[in-house]
Design a protein around this motif. Structure first.
Motif, PDB file in Angstrom:
ATOM      1  N   LEU A  76       0.826  -1.206   0.000  1.00 45.26           N
ATOM      2  CA  LEU A  76       0.000   0.000   0.000  1.00 45.26           C
ATOM      3  C   LEU A  76       0.858   1.254   0.000  1.00 45.26           C
ATOM      4  CD1 LEU A  76      -2.999  -0.778   2.393  1.00 45.26           C
ATOM      5  CD2 LEU A  76      -3.080  -0.324  -0.068  1.00 45.26           C
ATOM      6  N   VAL A  77       1.976   1.211   0.698  1.00 45.26           N
ATOM      7  CA  VAL A  77       2.865   2.372   0.737  1.00 45.26           C
ATOM      8  C   VAL A  77       3.403   2.670  -0.656  1.00 45.26           C
ATOM      9  CG1 VAL A  77       5.087   3.236   1.594  1.00 45.26           C
ATOM     10  CG2 VAL A  77       3.473   2.132   3.151  1.00 45.26           C
ATOM     11  N   ARG A  78       3.733   1.633  -1.420  1.00 44.90           N
ATOM     12  CA  ARG A  78       4.200   1.854  -2.790  1.00 44.90           C
ATOM     13  C   ARG A  78       3.114   2.502  -3.638  1.00 44.90           C
ATOM     14  NH1 ARG A  78       7.191  -2.984  -1.840  1.00 44.90           N
ATOM     15  NH2 ARG A  78       5.422  -4.300  -2.453  1.00 44.90           N
ATOM     16  N   LEU A  79       1.872   2.052  -3.465  1.00 41.80           N
ATOM     17  CA  LEU A  79       0.764   2.660  -4.200  1.00 41.80           C
ATOM     18  C   LEU A  79       0.517   4.086  -3.734  1.00 41.80           C
ATOM     19  CD1 LEU A  79      -1.774  -0.316  -4.306  1.00 41.80           C
ATOM     20  CD2 LEU A  79      -0.438   0.596  -6.208  1.00 41.80           C
ATOM     21  N   ALA A  80       0.630   4.307  -2.419  1.00 38.10           N
ATOM     22  CA  ALA A  80       0.440   5.656  -1.878  1.00 38.10           C
ATOM     23  C   ALA A  80       1.480   6.610  -2.440  1.00 38.10           C
ATOM     24  CB  ALA A  80       0.524   5.616  -0.352  1.00 38.10           C
ATOM     25  N   LYS A  81       2.702   6.135  -2.563  1.00 38.64           N
ATOM     26  CA  LYS A  81       3.779   6.973  -3.088  1.00 38.64           C
ATOM     27  C   LYS A  81       3.478   7.379  -4.533  1.00 38.64           C
ATOM     28  CE  LYS A  81       7.796   5.697  -1.822  1.00 38.64           C
ATOM     29  NZ  LYS A  81       9.086   4.988  -1.650  1.00 38.64           N
ATOM     30  N   LYS A  82       3.037   6.413  -5.347  1.00 41.08           N
ATOM     31  CA  LYS A  82       2.709   6.716  -6.738  1.00 41.08           C
ATOM     32  C   LYS A  82       1.517   7.664  -6.828  1.00 41.08           C
ATOM     33  CE  LYS A  82       4.417   2.334  -8.651  1.00 41.08           C
ATOM     34  NZ  LYS A  82       4.030   1.087  -9.360  1.00 41.08           N
ATOM     35  N   ASN A  83       0.506   7.416  -6.005  1.00 40.61           N
ATOM     36  CA  ASN A  83      -0.690   8.245  -6.028  1.00 40.61           C
ATOM     37  C   ASN A  83      -0.373   9.681  -5.620  1.00 40.61           C
ATOM     38  OD1 ASN A  83      -3.439   8.605  -6.471  1.00 40.61           O
ATOM     39  ND2 ASN A  83      -3.995   8.122  -4.350  1.00 40.61           N
ATOM     40  N   ALA A  84       0.441   9.818  -4.572  1.00 41.69           N
ATOM     41  CA  ALA A  84       0.819  11.157  -4.103  1.00 41.69           C
ATOM     42  C   ALA A  84       1.658  11.883  -5.152  1.00 41.69           C
ATOM     43  CB  ALA A  84       1.579  11.050  -2.784  1.00 41.69           C
ATOM     44  N   ALA A  85       2.594  11.178  -5.765  1.00 41.58           N
ATOM     45  CA  ALA A  85       3.453  11.804  -6.772  1.00 41.58           C
ATOM     46  C   ALA A  85       2.642  12.290  -7.967  1.00 41.58           C
ATOM     47  CB  ALA A  85       4.523  10.815  -7.227  1.00 41.58           C
ATOM     48  N   ALA A  86       1.596  11.530  -8.324  1.00 41.66           N
ATOM     49  CA  ALA A  86       0.784  11.889  -9.489  1.00 41.66           C
ATOM     50  C   ALA A  86      -0.166  13.052  -9.204  1.00 41.66           C
ATOM     51  CB  ALA A  86      -0.021  10.675  -9.950  1.00 41.66           C
ATOM     52  N   ASN A  87      -0.471  13.297  -7.922  1.00 42.28           N
ATOM     53  CA  ASN A  87      -1.503  14.276  -7.598  1.00 42.28           C
ATOM     54  C   ASN A  87      -1.007  15.493  -6.823  1.00 42.28           C
ATOM     55  OD1 ASN A  87      -4.325  13.076  -8.353  1.00 42.28           O
ATOM     56  ND2 ASN A  87      -3.169  11.362  -7.506  1.00 42.28           N
ATOM     57  N   THR A  88       0.273  15.556  -6.533  1.00 36.66           N
ATOM     58  CA  THR A  88       0.773  16.692  -5.740  1.00 36.66           C
ATOM     59  C   THR A  88       1.960  17.370  -6.421  1.00 36.66           C
ATOM     60  OG1 THR A  88       2.207  15.242  -4.403  1.00 36.66           O
ATOM     61  CG2 THR A  88      -0.027  15.674  -3.563  1.00 36.66           C
ATOM     62  N   ARG A  89       2.043  17.273  -7.739  1.00 37.62           N
ATOM     63  CA  ARG A  89       3.182  17.864  -8.448  1.00 37.62           C
ATOM     64  C   ARG A  89       3.276  19.367  -8.222  1.00 37.62           C
ATOM     65  NH1 ARG A  89       1.357  14.236 -12.656  1.00 37.62           N
ATOM     66  NH2 ARG A  89       2.802  12.493 -12.893  1.00 37.62           N
ATOM     67  N   ALA A  90       2.129  20.007  -8.065  1.00 41.94           N
ATOM     68  CA  ALA A  90       2.136  21.453  -7.891  1.00 41.94           C
ATOM     69  C   ALA A  90       2.242  21.885  -6.429  1.00 41.94           C
ATOM     70  CB  ALA A  90       0.864  22.050  -8.498  1.00 41.94           C
ATOM     71  N   CYS A  91       2.322  20.924  -5.523  1.00 43.15           N
ATOM     72  CA  CYS A  91       2.363  21.253  -4.094  1.00 43.15           C
ATOM     73  C   CYS A  91       3.755  21.690  -3.667  1.00 43.15           C
ATOM     74  CB  CYS A  91       1.919  20.050  -3.264  1.00 43.15           C
ATOM     75  SG  CYS A  91       0.197  19.579  -3.539  1.00 43.15           S
ATOM     76  N   ARG A  92       3.790  22.563  -2.706  1.00 42.81           N
ATOM     77  CA  ARG A  92       5.057  23.089  -2.202  1.00 42.81           C
ATOM     78  C   ARG A  92       5.893  22.000  -1.525  1.00 42.81           C
ATOM     79  NH1 ARG A  92       7.487  27.829  -0.834  1.00 42.81           N
ATOM     80  NH2 ARG A  92       8.735  27.888   1.059  1.00 42.81           N
ATOM     81  N   HIS A  93       5.216  21.121  -0.790  1.00 44.40           N
ATOM     82  CA  HIS A  93       5.923  20.075  -0.054  1.00 44.40           C
ATOM     83  C   HIS A  93       5.519  18.701  -0.595  1.00 44.40           C
ATOM     84  CE1 HIS A  93       7.018  23.157   2.864  1.00 44.40           C
ATOM     85  NE2 HIS A  93       5.746  23.464   2.995  1.00 44.40           N
ATOM     86  N   PRO A  94       6.467  17.875  -1.009  1.00 35.66           N
ATOM     87  CA  PRO A  94       6.124  16.541  -1.495  1.00 35.66           C
ATOM     88  C   PRO A  94       5.659  15.643  -0.353  1.00 35.66           C
ATOM     89  CG  PRO A  94       8.503  16.756  -1.315  1.00 35.66           C
ATOM     90  CD  PRO A  94       7.932  18.120  -1.024  1.00 35.66           C
ATOM     91  N   VAL A  95       4.664  14.797  -0.631  1.00 37.83           N
ATOM     92  CA  VAL A  95       4.225  13.816   0.354  1.00 37.83           C
ATOM     93  C   VAL A  95       5.278  12.721   0.458  1.00 37.83           C
ATOM     94  CG1 VAL A  95       2.494  12.056   0.909  1.00 37.83           C
ATOM     95  CG2 VAL A  95       1.779  14.259  -0.031  1.00 37.83           C
ATOM     96  N   VAL A  96       5.672  12.402   1.672  1.00 37.84           N
ATOM     97  CA  VAL A  96       6.633  11.323   1.906  1.00 37.84           C
ATOM     98  C   VAL A  96       5.859  10.102   2.388  1.00 37.84           C
ATOM     99  CG1 VAL A  96       8.621  10.555   3.265  1.00 37.84           C
ATOM    100  CG2 VAL A  96       8.473  12.939   2.475  1.00 37.84           C
ATOM    101  N   ALA A  97       5.964   8.983   1.670  1.00 32.50           N
ATOM    102  CA  ALA A  97       5.278   7.743   2.050  1.00 32.50           C
ATOM    103  C   ALA A  97       6.287   6.773   2.651  1.00 32.50           C
ATOM    104  CB  ALA A  97       4.589   7.124   0.838  1.00 32.50           C
ATOM    105  N   HIS A  98       5.923   6.168   3.779  1.00 30.27           N
ATOM    106  CA  HIS A  98       6.873   5.314   4.485  1.00 30.27           C
ATOM    107  C   HIS A  98       6.121   4.211   5.222  1.00 30.27           C
ATOM    108  CE1 HIS A  98      10.346   4.195   6.962  1.00 30.27           C
ATOM    109  NE2 HIS A  98      11.078   4.953   6.159  1.00 30.27           N
ATOM    110  N   THR A  99       6.688   3.005   5.210  1.00 32.83           N
ATOM    111  CA  THR A  99       6.095   1.892   5.952  1.00 32.83           C
ATOM    112  C   THR A  99       6.279   2.116   7.450  1.00 32.83           C
ATOM    113  OG1 THR A  99       6.638   0.388   4.132  1.00 32.83           O
ATOM    114  CG2 THR A  99       6.094  -0.614   6.261  1.00 32.83           C
ATOM    115  N   LEU A 100       5.208   1.922   8.214  1.00 33.07           N
ATOM    116  CA  LEU A 100       5.288   2.132   9.649  1.00 33.07           C
ATOM    117  C   LEU A 100       4.398   1.145  10.397  1.00 33.07           C
ATOM    118  CD1 LEU A 100       6.303   3.860  12.048  1.00 33.07           C
ATOM    119  CD2 LEU A 100       4.236   5.250  11.774  1.00 33.07           C
ATOM    120  N   PRO A 101       5.004   0.172  11.095  1.00 37.42           N
ATOM    121  CA  PRO A 101       4.211  -0.688  11.979  1.00 37.42           C
ATOM    122  C   PRO A 101       3.881   0.064  13.257  1.00 37.42           C
ATOM    123  CG  PRO A 101       6.540  -1.284  12.091  1.00 37.42           C
ATOM    124  CD  PRO A 101       6.425  -0.218  11.043  1.00 37.42           C
ATOM    125  N   TRP A 102       2.660  -0.067  13.728  1.00 40.27           N
ATOM    126  CA  TRP A 102       2.258   0.633  14.941  1.00 40.27           C
ATOM    127  C   TRP A 102       2.892   0.016  16.184  1.00 40.27           C
ATOM    128  CZ3 TRP A 102      -3.611   0.492  13.433  1.00 40.27           C
ATOM    129  CH2 TRP A 102      -3.831   1.429  12.410  1.00 40.27           C
TER     130      TRP A 102
END
Length: 230
Positions: A76-102
């Motif tokens: 899911l993190v890999r998909l989140a990274k691709k989704n964020a990259a495709a939809n936030t190109r114009a954003c000031r701060h890039p979304v950072v996606a990272h695996t995190l176990p609670w």
């Protein structure tokens, strides 16, 4: 737009709302919910837990936040990274996606460090000075939770609350706000146990509509503001 993405977007209109400002500058310190000042997503440090496809993270990024989108599922993190990259190109701060176990402090520190590294790279590309030191960058302003409480394993919720505790104390230094949104589910019959775990950890909460003026079109969606008093 439904659920937490609607919550995040609607709160963008609350910059002049003193009640919303109370979340930013008063809740974590144990003050009254209705404070003074102004609240803005611009340059706020946001962490989403259980991000899935990172829709909420993307909305927060569009509003100007520095966002760390996390999930325990690396696929899911890999998909989140691709989704964020495709939809936030114009954003000031890039979304950072990272695996995190609670429930594990070590991986959380690594993920937050990754957010700071990416922010430093972004500032270098824009030829801007790094206005935040490492210690300051660890401060988390907002934690987003969207449809993460379901099933029948309270142990999962205990690990989630352990992560929230770190974010709202060590990382948040007493000023972190948690925005949680859940869709009423048949399998969510053990919600009461989740809130009991939160209470045992010292958290307090209130319905979001008691704090800011927002409208969620789906009656099955419920949202809360959660905080850890100093």
């Amino acid at each position: 737009m439904e659920g937490m993405d609607a919550v995040v977007a609607s709160s963008a209109a609350c910059n002049s709302d003193a009640r919303a400002a109370g979340v930013a500058d008063g809740v974590g310190g144990g003050k009254e919910m209705r404070g003074r000042g102004q609240w803005s997503w611009t340059d706020a440090v946001v962490v989403e837990l259980g991000c899935g496809l990172a829709v909420c993270s993307i909305v927060a990024s569009m509003l100007g936040a520095k966002v760390l989108a996390t999930d325990g599922d690396s696929d899911l993190v890999r998909l989140a990274k691709k989704n964020a990259a495709a939809n936030t190109r114009a954003c000031r701060h890039p979304v950072v996606a990272h695996t995190l176990p609670w429930g594990e402090a070590g991986p959380l520190a690594v993920a937050l460090g990754r957010l700071q590294q990416e922010e430093t790279r972004a500032q270098a590309r824009l030829h801007e000075p790094n206005r935040q030191g490492h210690e300051q960058a660890q401060h988390v302003d907002v934690v987003l939770l969207s449809d993460v409480v379901y099933g029948s394993n309270p142990g999962v919720w205990e690990r989630l609350v352990a992560t929230l505790t770190v974010l709202c104390s060590d990382c948040g230094r007493g000023g972190t706000v948690v925005l949680q949104c859940e869709t009423r589910r048949i399998e969510g019959v053990l919600y009461d146990q989740y809130w009991a775990v939160l209470a045992r950890a010292g958290f307090q909460w209130a319905p979001l509509h008691d704090v800011i003026d927002c409208h969620i079109p789906d009656a099955e969606v419920h949202a809360w503001v959660i905080w850890l008093p100093a």
